[in-house]
Design an enzyme around this catalytic site. Sequence first.
Site, PDB file in Angstrom:
ATOM      1  N   GLN A 147       0.674  -1.128  -0.062  1.00 11.91           N
ATOM      2  CA  GLN A 147      -0.084   0.062   0.072  1.00 11.91           C
ATOM      3  C   GLN A 147       0.893   1.190   0.024  1.00 11.91           C
ATOM      4  OE1 GLN A 147      -2.300   0.768   3.525  1.00 11.91           O
ATOM      5  NE2 GLN A 147      -1.070  -1.055   4.539  1.00 11.91           N
ATOM      6  N   GLY A 148       0.401   2.388  -0.645  1.00  8.09           N
ATOM      7  CA  GLY A 148       0.952   3.627  -0.872  1.00  8.09           C
ATOM      8  C   GLY A 148       0.301   4.635  -0.433  1.00  8.09           C
TER       9      GLY A 148
ATOM     10  N   SER B 120       0.874   6.577   2.961  1.00  8.84           N
ATOM     11  CA  SER B 120       1.863   7.558   3.751  1.00  8.84           C
ATOM     12  C   SER B 120       2.839   8.089   2.952  1.00  8.84           C
ATOM     13  CB  SER B 120       2.631   6.721   5.163  1.00  8.84           C
ATOM     14  OG  SER B 120       1.543   6.207   5.989  1.00  8.84           O
TER      15      SER B 120
ATOM     16  N   GLU C  68     -16.141  -2.959   8.203  1.00 12.95           N
ATOM     17  CA  GLU C  68     -15.961  -4.395   7.846  1.00 12.95           C
ATOM     18  C   GLU C  68     -14.271  -4.650   7.622  1.00 12.95           C
ATOM     19  OE1 GLU C  68     -19.435  -5.542   5.381  1.00 12.95           O
ATOM     20  OE2 GLU C  68     -17.887  -6.766   4.801  1.00 12.95           O
TER      21      GLU C  68
ATOM     22  N   GLU D 230      -4.453   7.880  18.804  1.00 12.79           N
ATOM     23  CA  GLU D 230      -4.637   9.052  19.053  1.00 12.79           C
ATOM     24  C   GLU D 230      -5.699   9.735  18.209  1.00 12.79           C
ATOM     25  OE1 GLU D 230      -1.805   8.095  19.254  1.00 12.79           O
ATOM     26  OE2 GLU D 230      -0.905   8.338  21.330  1.00 12.79           O
TER      27      GLU D 230
END
Lengths: 353, 388
Positions: free
Chosen positions: B125-126, B128, B243, B372
């Site tokens: 996954q890309g 951040s 989900e 947070e």
Amino acid sequence: MDFTFTDDELSFREAISRFLMTEAAPETLREIWETDSGRSPDLRHKIAEQGLTALSIPEEAGGLGMGDVAWSLMTQELGYYGIPDSLADTAYVSAGLISALPDSVSDRQGWLEQIAEGSLRIAIGHPVNPLVADAHLADFTLLNHAGEIHAVPRSLIDVEHNPSIDSSRRLCRVMWEPGSATRIADAATGQPIWDQALNRGALSVAGQLLGLAQRMLDLSVDYAAQRKQFGKPIGSFQAVKHHLADVAGKIEFAKPVLYRAAYSLQHGDVDAPLHVSLAHQACAEAAHLAARHGIQVHGAMGYTWEVDLQMFMKRSWALESAWGGRIFHKARISAAVLSDGAALGPGHVFGRS
Amino acid sequence: MDLTYTPRQQAFRAEVRAWLAANLPAEKLASYDTREGFEQHREWERKLFDARLSMVMWPQELGGRGCDLTEWLIFEEEYYAADAPMRVNQNGQLLLGPTLMEFGTEAQKKRFLPRMAASDDMWAQGWSEPNAGSDMAAVSSKAIRDGDHYVINGQKTWSTRASFADWVFGLFRSDPGSSRHHGLSYLLVPLDAEGVTIRPIKALNGKDAFAEIFFDDVRVPVENRIGDEGQGWKVAMATAGFERGLLLRSPARFQQPVRKLIELYKAHQTEADRDPGIRDAVLEAWAGAEAYALSAYHTVGRIARGDKIGAESSINKIVWSELDLKIHETAMRILGARGELLAGAPQSGDADGWLEGFLFAQAGPIYAGANEIQRNIIAERMLGLPKA
């Protein structure tokens, strides 16, 4: 597999909630709690008219024939609106005990009918509780003598009042003489019924604690949204938000624990005592955190008699040790989970009934 | 309320259990954070796929079984109870897969989903970037349209197992004048494309668990875009619901280590009981896993009844990540002075991977939206408290 409530169950809860919102407002409760008896026959009568006292009375005795699962929603409402012990102790815990009595107890049917119509107050003295709630004005008190069950009318007991910091509580030391006239079950019949009553009492308290937690959270959210410091509502500050988010988390995760315990008790699951203790613990933790963070968010106002938070906070502090405190329930959990052959791991959440 | 399993559910449980018993790898696979282990896990995924067990909730035509969420919970219970290998392609299968099903064109679905289910394509996954972590709308990597291609320049980071993966999916700024969650597009990029450079990042466990990905004039055809141009944020968020959060961390994943924690405690009980806090910590871990499982079943029931699950998924994320810490911290307390030993050390008593799990648990409250941020979401969206 369907771990949810029916629409009927949910709408009954909603109706009771709306009713109590108007009839059991904090100012009304304060007035009632300041009286000597601490109870209002008028409010009791109105609650019975709503059908709540008939909830788990069998249909042949004029009740609705529902069970612990339905009560797990209602006890939350009783907790949320601070309805004192007598109602749940009569209509839920004592009704359960009386339903379990053998048919040979001639008064059984009549008592159930009277509970359903709301004309009977019963106190229940289980040995796990050092004192008996509301024995001072109960028509009779269910008492334990070495496992026997006695139904002792008000005229045959002496009560010593023990005032509590929770002004809703009326705690009595009950003095009485066991005799054959009051005995309704011998020890062989009575002990399993008492054990069942303990689980039901603990579950009743668990539901009320969860309702209390929700009430304290709601009060605290309202306060934090209105109270301004540094030119902003304090509820916009992250430290305050996170206190309340943690309470919301505890409440959400205690609910299914309560509901599973209710289902297990209703269906005679062999693990019902474990499930009930886990529910008592989870709900007590939610209420305890709601009180701690609630008073913190309220600041000095939370430490006053005037602000309503104190009513619910004190009631939750009292109830977290009722029908078995943390020591009792933790010990039961420890014994069950650490026993040889305990069913642990994935796939064992339901079903050893 | 009916807390019993139907005959069909029981039969499915028995089938999964029997298949796993017959097919589990004889030897424990190497860590999937290494090239060798990654490929071993890919082989395992193919075996699962051949038995139509890799994506049980996907429809038959995609190699699944069309299971509902309750059956999925049952599958997971059996999978973790059998100590089966970790799932190596979850980022693709659980995060990108549902997005493609909802927003992909028919051609895209046909092209990507079957290969994803079979783990022929492994996905990273890309999301951040160096300056877009918790604040994901701050992404600045650009994908500028040039005819029927996008030209990508920029950098992604914390991309799990990207050093070994075949593809990356992510958000890129296709409108250079835009800001925040506007003007982003959701793109799929092959990691062997010209101009892609991958630099592994060594994680706490000393392995290349994630990577930085640099894009230098990388050309990607427009048919690799999911959803409309500039609508990437909406696409990414639309399936970020409950989900997916639940699927990523099923209750069984925590119930199984808790079962082992209780065994570990009993095996060391004489020593462990000298610290009266340990027994309580063990019981708290058990109670936490039990509550997490109950909550999952309750929520699955509510979803089946049509309830919408919102900010509760943030509570879920906090609960499982803190529970994972609690489980592993307690195990490390019991292991005591041997706890620091690597699994291969001659004197290690750690056959169950407690140290590795302890290290990974440290990441739980950080990834998938720091806790947070989750608490802010609960306070603002569930409790209605004002924004700062």
